[in-house]
Design a protein around this motif. Structure first.
Motif, PDB file in Angstrom:
ATOM      1  N   CYS A   1      -5.905   8.596   3.773  1.00 26.16           N
ATOM      2  CA  CYS A   1      -7.086   8.517   2.917  1.00 26.16           C
ATOM      3  C   CYS A   1      -7.589   9.898   2.569  1.00 26.16           C
ATOM      4  N   PHE A   2      -6.711  10.686   2.050  1.00 21.64           N
ATOM      5  CA  PHE A   2      -7.057  12.063   1.732  1.00 21.64           C
ATOM      6  C   PHE A   2      -8.298  12.079   0.843  1.00 21.64           C
ATOM      7  N   SER A   3      -9.260  12.940   1.185  1.00 24.98           N
ATOM      8  CA  SER A   3     -10.524  12.921   0.431  1.00 24.98           C
ATOM      9  C   SER A   3     -11.038  14.335   0.233  1.00 24.98           C
ATOM     10  N   ASN A   4     -10.095  15.263   0.053  1.00 28.11           N
ATOM     11  CA  ASN A   4     -10.538  16.643  -0.084  1.00 28.11           C
ATOM     12  C   ASN A   4     -10.069  17.235  -1.405  1.00 28.11           C
ATOM     13  N   SER A   5     -10.175  18.540  -1.526  1.00 31.01           N
ATOM     14  CA  SER A   5      -9.856  19.192  -2.794  1.00 31.01           C
ATOM     15  C   SER A   5      -8.350  19.342  -2.990  1.00 31.01           C
ATOM     16  N   ARG A   6      -7.994  19.744  -4.216  1.00 31.22           N
ATOM     17  CA  ARG A   6      -6.600  19.994  -4.536  1.00 31.22           C
ATOM     18  C   ARG A   6      -6.055  21.160  -3.700  1.00 31.22           C
ATOM     19  N   GLU A   7      -6.925  22.142  -3.427  1.00 28.51           N
ATOM     20  CA  GLU A   7      -6.499  23.306  -2.636  1.00 28.51           C
ATOM     21  C   GLU A   7      -6.122  22.891  -1.215  1.00 28.51           C
TER      22      GLU A   7
ATOM     23  N   GLY B   1       4.508  20.403   4.728  1.00 27.79           N
ATOM     24  CA  GLY B   1       5.487  19.313   4.739  1.00 27.79           C
ATOM     25  C   GLY B   1       4.852  17.947   4.953  1.00 27.79           C
ATOM     26  N   TYR B   2       3.528  17.902   4.908  1.00 30.84           N
ATOM     27  CA  TYR B   2       2.835  16.632   5.138  1.00 30.84           C
ATOM     28  C   TYR B   2       2.794  15.765   3.884  1.00 30.84           C
ATOM     29  N   TYR B   3       2.670  14.459   4.117  1.00 28.76           N
ATOM     30  CA  TYR B   3       2.440  13.515   3.024  1.00 28.76           C
ATOM     31  C   TYR B   3       0.934  13.359   2.834  1.00 28.76           C
ATOM     32  N   ILE B   4       0.553  12.996   1.610  1.00 28.37           N
ATOM     33  CA  ILE B   4      -0.845  12.738   1.298  1.00 28.37           C
ATOM     34  C   ILE B   4      -0.994  11.225   1.097  1.00 28.37           C
ATOM     35  N   GLY B   5      -1.861  10.622   1.899  1.00 22.68           N
ATOM     36  CA  GLY B   5      -2.091   9.177   1.804  1.00 22.68           C
ATOM     37  C   GLY B   5      -3.133   8.888   0.745  1.00 22.68           C
ATOM     38  N   ILE B   6      -2.764   8.104  -0.270  1.00 18.67           N
ATOM     39  CA  ILE B   6      -3.701   7.768  -1.341  1.00 18.67           C
ATOM     40  C   ILE B   6      -4.050   6.286  -1.268  1.00 18.67           C
ATOM     41  N   GLY B   7      -5.367   6.024  -1.246  1.00 15.75           N
ATOM     42  CA  GLY B   7      -5.847   4.655  -1.126  1.00 15.75           C
ATOM     43  C   GLY B   7      -6.740   4.270  -2.288  1.00 15.75           C
ATOM     44  N   GLY B   8      -7.584   3.276  -2.040  1.00 14.99           N
ATOM     45  CA  GLY B   8      -8.406   2.672  -3.082  1.00 14.99           C
ATOM     46  C   GLY B   8      -9.294   3.628  -3.859  1.00 14.99           C
ATOM     47  N   VAL B   9      -9.722   4.724  -3.208  1.00 21.06           N
ATOM     48  CA  VAL B   9     -10.674   5.631  -3.853  1.00 21.06           C
ATOM     49  C   VAL B   9     -10.154   6.157  -5.199  1.00 21.06           C
TER      50      VAL B   9
ATOM     51  N   ILE C   1       1.217   5.431  -0.210  1.00 23.97           N
ATOM     52  CA  ILE C   1       0.073   4.611  -0.601  1.00 23.97           C
ATOM     53  C   ILE C   1      -0.386   3.804   0.607  1.00 23.97           C
ATOM     54  N   GLU C   2      -1.673   3.502   0.623  1.00 25.69           N
ATOM     55  CA  GLU C   2      -2.256   2.844   1.787  1.00 25.69           C
ATOM     56  C   GLU C   2      -3.478   2.045   1.380  1.00 25.69           C
ATOM     57  N   THR C   3      -3.805   1.056   2.244  1.00 24.82           N
ATOM     58  CA  THR C   3      -5.045   0.315   1.991  1.00 24.82           C
ATOM     59  C   THR C   3      -6.183   0.791   2.880  1.00 24.82           C
ATOM     60  N   ASP C   4      -5.889   1.105   4.158  1.00 26.98           N
ATOM     61  CA  ASP C   4      -6.921   1.281   5.184  1.00 26.98           C
ATOM     62  C   ASP C   4      -7.736  -0.004   5.310  1.00 26.98           C
TER      63      ASP C   4
ATOM     64  N   LEU D   1      -2.443  -6.871  -0.503  1.00 24.80           N
ATOM     65  CA  LEU D   1      -2.210  -7.542  -1.786  1.00 24.80           C
ATOM     66  C   LEU D   1      -2.866  -6.789  -2.947  1.00 24.80           C
ATOM     67  N   PHE D   2      -3.799  -5.876  -2.644  1.00 29.06           N
ATOM     68  CA  PHE D   2      -4.468  -5.100  -3.702  1.00 29.06           C
ATOM     69  C   PHE D   2      -3.748  -3.786  -4.017  1.00 29.06           C
ATOM     70  N   LEU D   3      -2.648  -3.498  -3.315  1.00 32.49           N
ATOM     71  CA  LEU D   3      -1.954  -2.222  -3.553  1.00 32.49           C
ATOM     72  C   LEU D   3      -1.478  -2.024  -4.999  1.00 32.49           C
ATOM     73  N   PRO D   4      -1.105  -3.078  -5.729  1.00 25.90           N
ATOM     74  CA  PRO D   4      -0.690  -2.862  -7.115  1.00 25.90           C
ATOM     75  C   PRO D   4      -1.722  -2.113  -7.962  1.00 25.90           C
ATOM     76  N   TYR D   5      -3.019  -2.250  -7.668  1.00 26.74           N
ATOM     77  CA  TYR D   5      -4.043  -1.515  -8.435  1.00 26.74           C
ATOM     78  C   TYR D   5      -3.927  -0.010  -8.192  1.00 26.74           C
ATOM     79  N   ILE D   6      -3.580   0.352  -6.967  1.00 23.01           N
ATOM     80  CA  ILE D   6      -3.436   1.776  -6.622  1.00 23.01           C
ATOM     81  C   ILE D   6      -2.162   2.329  -7.265  1.00 23.01           C
TER      82      ILE D   6
END
Ligand SMILES: [Zn+2]
Length: 256
Positions: free
Chosen positions: A154-160, A169-177, A200-203, A220-225
């Motif tokens: 649920c990454f929630s920080n800046s692009r930097e 080498g880390y992955y960035i988890g992107i969720g509903g936000v 991609i993730e729901t949390d 089931l809501f992952l398609p929106y992300i």
């Protein structure tokens, strides 16, 4: 196939219909789910879920809000659970200075100890970081967290900040936000991070994507992300679905 890289189906929000909901996942294209432990009870229930459903894998770890529950004996218990066949990561672990339920010293100590555990177990980590960006990266660097790899969930920080993690080498988890209208920074991050490093993730049950914002979330809501990431990057939904699944299989070392 869709891979939900971060879910909490042990949560009481699913007590009423857990079985029927999880039973409907595969027919809806959800191929894999990693259920993430956060508390002592959550870890126990996660291990149980991995044994009940072939498509559910698990992560064991104690969330910073609960870090005060850890002691040497419980750390050994987590270490033992890491040997279970379907336990594929240590998490979620990290720092949360937003809720600040435990002192920063306690949070940092057990974050570092669980990072060390992941190295010993040879598993990637799932990192929770809220309002604690600098300390998170400092502890990670001190513990050489780049060597196990993992995801900033649920990454929630800046692009930097995203760039620093991507370079490790880390992955960035992107969720509903990312689907929220006002989430300008998150949309920038989704545009910036290479598809090869996105999960991609729901949390779930938290953070349902638009148009279901505020409701109970589920895989089931992952398609929106997926749709929103595809739109931002100007690529097909199929590619986002396929690549993020491939990424998660690789990070969690799951043989498809
Ligand atoms: Zn979580």
């Amino acid at each position: 196939m869709i891979f939900d890289s971060h879910a909490h189906y042990d949560d009481e929000a699913f007590d009423e219909d857990r079985e029927s909901l999880l039973g409907s996942m595969q027919e809806n294209g959800i191929g894999y789910i990693v259920n993430v432990g956060a508390s002592l009870r959550g870890v126990e229930d996660t291990v149980k879920l991995t044994k009940s459903y072939p498509f559910i894998y698990g992560a064991v770890g104690i969330h910073p809000d609960e870090a005060g529950d850890l002691n040497e004996e419980r750390l050994l218990w987590l270490e033992k659970l890491c040997e279970e066949e379907k336990i594929v990561a240590v998490g979620e672990i990290g720092l949360d200075y937003y809720w600040d339920k435990e002192s920063h010293e306690v949070q940092k100590e057990w974050f570092a100890r669980q990072l060390a555990l992941s190295k010993k177990a040879g598993l990637p980590v799932i990192i929770h970081s809220r309002d604690a960006a600098k300390d998170t990266i400092d502890v990670m660097k001190a513990e050489h967290a780049g060597s196990t790899g993992g995801v900033i969930h649920c990454f929630s920080n800046s692009r930097e900040m995203a760039r620093d993690y991507v370079n490790m080498g880390y992955y960035i988890g992107i969720g509903g936000v990312v689907t929220f209208k006002n989430a300008r920074v998150m949309k920038e991050v989704a545009e910036y991070v290479p598809l090869e490093q996105i999960l991609i993730e729901t949390d779930c049950p938290y953070l349902a994507p638009a148009p279901n914002r505020g409701k109970r979330n589920s895989s089931l809501f992952l398609p929106y992300i997926i749709e929103e990431i595809a739109r931002i990057k100007g690529i097909s939904k199929e590619l986002v679905e396929e690549k993020t699944c491939e990424n998660a299989l690789k990070m969690y070392q799951i043989k498809s």
